[in-house]
Design a protein around this motif. Sequence first.
Motif, short mmCIF file in Angstrom:
data_model
loop_
_atom_site.label_atom_id
_atom_site.label_comp_id
_atom_site.label_asym_id
_atom_site.label_seq_id
_atom_site.Cartn_x
_atom_site.Cartn_y
_atom_site.Cartn_z
N LEU A 150 -6.85 9.97 -5.93
CA LEU A 150 -7.42 10.83 -4.90
C LEU A 150 -6.47 11.96 -4.49
N THR A 151 -5.43 12.16 -5.28
CA THR A 151 -4.44 13.18 -4.93
C THR A 151 -5.05 14.58 -4.82
N ASP A 152 -5.69 15.03 -5.89
CA ASP A 152 -6.22 16.40 -5.89
C ASP A 152 -7.31 16.58 -4.84
N CYS A 153 -8.15 15.57 -4.76
CA CYS A 153 -9.28 15.63 -3.84
C CYS A 153 -8.81 15.76 -2.39
N THR A 154 -7.79 14.99 -2.04
CA THR A 154 -7.27 15.03 -0.68
C THR A 154 -6.52 16.34 -0.42
N ALA A 155 -5.78 16.78 -1.42
CA ALA A 155 -5.08 18.06 -1.27
C ALA A 155 -6.07 19.21 -1.11
N ASP A 156 -7.17 19.15 -1.84
CA ASP A 156 -8.21 20.18 -1.69
C ASP A 156 -8.74 20.20 -0.26
N THR B 217 4.80 31.01 5.49
CA THR B 217 5.58 29.82 5.15
C THR B 217 4.80 28.58 5.58
N ILE B 218 4.69 27.61 4.69
CA ILE B 218 4.05 26.34 5.03
C ILE B 218 5.10 25.24 4.98
N GLY B 219 5.07 24.40 6.01
CA GLY B 219 5.95 23.23 6.03
C GLY B 219 5.14 22.00 5.68
N ILE B 220 5.61 21.22 4.71
CA ILE B 220 4.91 20.02 4.29
C ILE B 220 5.75 18.81 4.69
N VAL B 221 5.16 17.97 5.51
CA VAL B 221 5.87 16.79 6.03
C VAL B 221 5.42 15.59 5.21
N GLY B 222 6.30 15.13 4.31
CA GLY B 222 5.94 14.06 3.39
C GLY B 222 5.61 14.67 2.04
N PHE B 223 6.56 14.58 1.11
CA PHE B 223 6.40 15.30 -0.17
C PHE B 223 6.11 14.31 -1.29
N GLY B 224 5.13 13.44 -1.04
CA GLY B 224 4.65 12.56 -2.10
C GLY B 224 3.64 13.30 -2.96
N ALA C 157 0.81 18.26 -4.22
CA ALA C 157 -0.43 18.93 -4.66
C ALA C 157 -0.81 20.05 -3.68
N VAL C 158 -0.55 19.84 -2.40
CA VAL C 158 -0.80 20.90 -1.42
C VAL C 158 0.15 22.07 -1.67
N ALA C 159 1.40 21.76 -2.01
CA ALA C 159 2.38 22.81 -2.31
C ALA C 159 1.91 23.66 -3.49
N GLN C 160 1.35 23.00 -4.49
CA GLN C 160 0.85 23.74 -5.66
C GLN C 160 -0.27 24.70 -5.25
N ARG C 161 -1.15 24.25 -4.38
CA ARG C 161 -2.23 25.12 -3.92
C ARG C 161 -1.66 26.28 -3.09
N ALA C 162 -0.67 25.97 -2.27
CA ALA C 162 -0.09 27.01 -1.40
C ALA C 162 0.55 28.13 -2.23
N ARG C 163 1.13 27.76 -3.36
CA ARG C 163 1.74 28.79 -4.20
C ARG C 163 0.72 29.80 -4.70
N GLY C 164 -0.52 29.38 -4.92
CA GLY C 164 -1.58 30.31 -5.32
C GLY C 164 -1.90 31.33 -4.25
N PHE C 165 -1.46 31.04 -3.02
CA PHE C 165 -1.64 31.97 -1.90
C PHE C 165 -0.32 32.67 -1.57
N ASN C 166 0.61 32.65 -2.52
CA ASN C 166 1.92 33.29 -2.32
C ASN C 166 2.60 32.80 -1.05
N MET C 167 2.43 31.53 -0.76
CA MET C 167 3.08 30.97 0.43
C MET C 167 4.46 30.44 0.04
N LEU D 153 10.08 18.29 -9.61
CA LEU D 153 8.88 18.08 -8.79
C LEU D 153 8.76 19.11 -7.67
N GLU D 154 9.85 19.81 -7.39
CA GLU D 154 9.83 20.76 -6.26
C GLU D 154 9.07 22.03 -6.58
N GLN D 155 9.13 22.46 -7.81
CA GLN D 155 8.47 23.71 -8.23
C GLN D 155 8.69 24.83 -7.23
#
Lengths: 322, 320
Positions: free
Chosen positions: A103-109, A151-158, A163-173, A187-189
């Motif tokens: 459910l990783t992608d689905c939840t990140a979406d 800038t987006i802060g992600i609390v908990g980088f499991g 997956a949320v970080a990957q989406r944020a990069r598409g928004f140049n965040m 894994l940090e990308q």
Amino acid sequence: MAKHRLVVARPVPPAVTDRARSEFDAVLSDGADMPPDAVVQALADHKAEALFFSSNLKLNAGLIAQLPQSVRVAATCSVGFDHIDVPAARARGLVVTNTPEVLTDCTADLAFMLLLCACRRAWEHTEVMRAGWRRSFGMRDMLGIQASGKTIGIVGFGRIGRAVAQRARGFNMRVLYTDTARVAPELEQGAAFVPTLRELLPRCPIISLHAPGGAATDKLMNAETIGLLPRGAVLVNAARGSLVDEDALIDALQSGQLAAAGLDVFRKEPDFDTRLAALPNVFLTPHMGSATTETRNAMGFRALDNIEAVLAGNPAIDPLWS
Amino acid sequence: MTKPILLVTRRLPPAVEDRCARDYEARLNSTDAPVTGADILARAEGASAVLCCPAERLDASVIRALPDTVRVIGTFSVGFDHIDLAAARERGIAVVHTPNVLSVATAECAMLLILAAARRAGEGERLVRSGQWKGWAPTQLLGTGVSGRRLGIFGMGRIGRELVSMARGFGMAVHYRDQVRLPPEMEQGATFHDSDDSFLPVCDVLSLHAPGGEATRHWLNAERIARLPRGAVVANAARGTLIDDDALIAALQSGQVAAAGLDVYNNEPNVAPGLLALENVVLLPHLGSNTVETRDAMGYLVLDGIDAVLAGRAAGNLVG
């Protein structure tokens, strides 16, 4: 060979029902969640070896003590397991599994949807439409916040946080994260580790929570930590309601310390604090992070895979402990 | 030196009004009351520039009646249908607008619509707010996943290209339909389609980004909708005229289209009643560009153009 005996304690999607029927000697809940005593009764009557359940059934010490000896594995159809008394299950020799990864992608979406809906004031705008759009907006009315480039802060980088970080990069965040430890660089990308929440928050106009529930993270976001965010920040929580002190959240949404919030989870579900529903600057969804047909099927299949592995004498795929 | 006079027809974002007041003797509209051509003329005495909004019609009669001092009209919009360019040209009045700076906000709006429609956010929101939520259930409000699905973009201009990079973060495979193929370096891996026949069947999610006008009027009609994969998701943050409302409503009712997210409509603000009655739509009131950041950027750009014309420099955002 006789099929293994299984009790499925709550309704599941048709594809999961079909597989449970074809591969197991299964007793299925009949359109409604089985209450705990009915679960115990069904397990005993059926001499079941496995229990398929999810977060509505509290697998606490009392229930674990009542499980018939025939039950060897209990598979929760969820990634979270705060509804399970792990020490009691271990002491009983029960194998307990969950359904991570699927459910990783689905939840990140969904988290990102909440982020956009909160930033762009989607609730207020959809309400305008439901009222028939009888107003015109000036050039400074009802303006939202642009997520792109912030800038987006992600609390908990499991898995989900990444997956949320990957989406944020598409928004140049720019992505900052905090967790109990830095993850492997691959894994940090490009995301930057910040050792503590207190250092992270002042740098984040947008913050998204992806930490597990439980005592260690209870009210991680409270009046003090929310106060560390820049004024007008946006908070997203698609993880666990227990992470947020809702009194402090409501105060901050009313004072403007938070411009908006997107929430899929609440401290009490479904009897959430209805003061939230009176606020215009929140976007609320009913714990639907994994609510797609594909994902719910995949979760159900994963739970069945775990049960099959254990009953075949193999290690569980997703044991809660090892 | 006295500052030139700038007439501003409507309220603008605070940061933009601050800059107006810093650089000009700004005549602001503090009540934000709607403005007619006659109102503009009544307040334009001695003005060097007029900063207007799309709701105001600056037709030939208004432009001919402007005082001789007016050298430039700036519009707080990309579109300039509301300004009679020929009349402005006759009087030697330059016209500047705000192209390009809306692309990111509009693409964000499209991505929001895609996600919210696919994940049934409108229904979920209403369930929570209604107080009728009975709790999590494995089969409740199941939507359509976005990750790993195919996104079809109809019209690959600036906004469509912004959407490509956003969609890639969600693991979507991007296809696009346009009149000509982009240079490969601008495609970001998206697959070009030179015909609707090859394009429509791959659109698990279809997002419209083409211009309006007669050439694209009701492009998404019953016949094209039927060629989408069953259960497709449709988003439109471009122009309402791209969609045949009756056909879309029928498809949303039959399940051929699982959900739609719309920011624009035929005959705004009179939205087709059939759309308003559906559960599987997410409807926004044409908010494409309305973020603080974008509105500020629009204001700065139009002021840049006005500044340049009055200083005798070339404006980069001149119309025509």
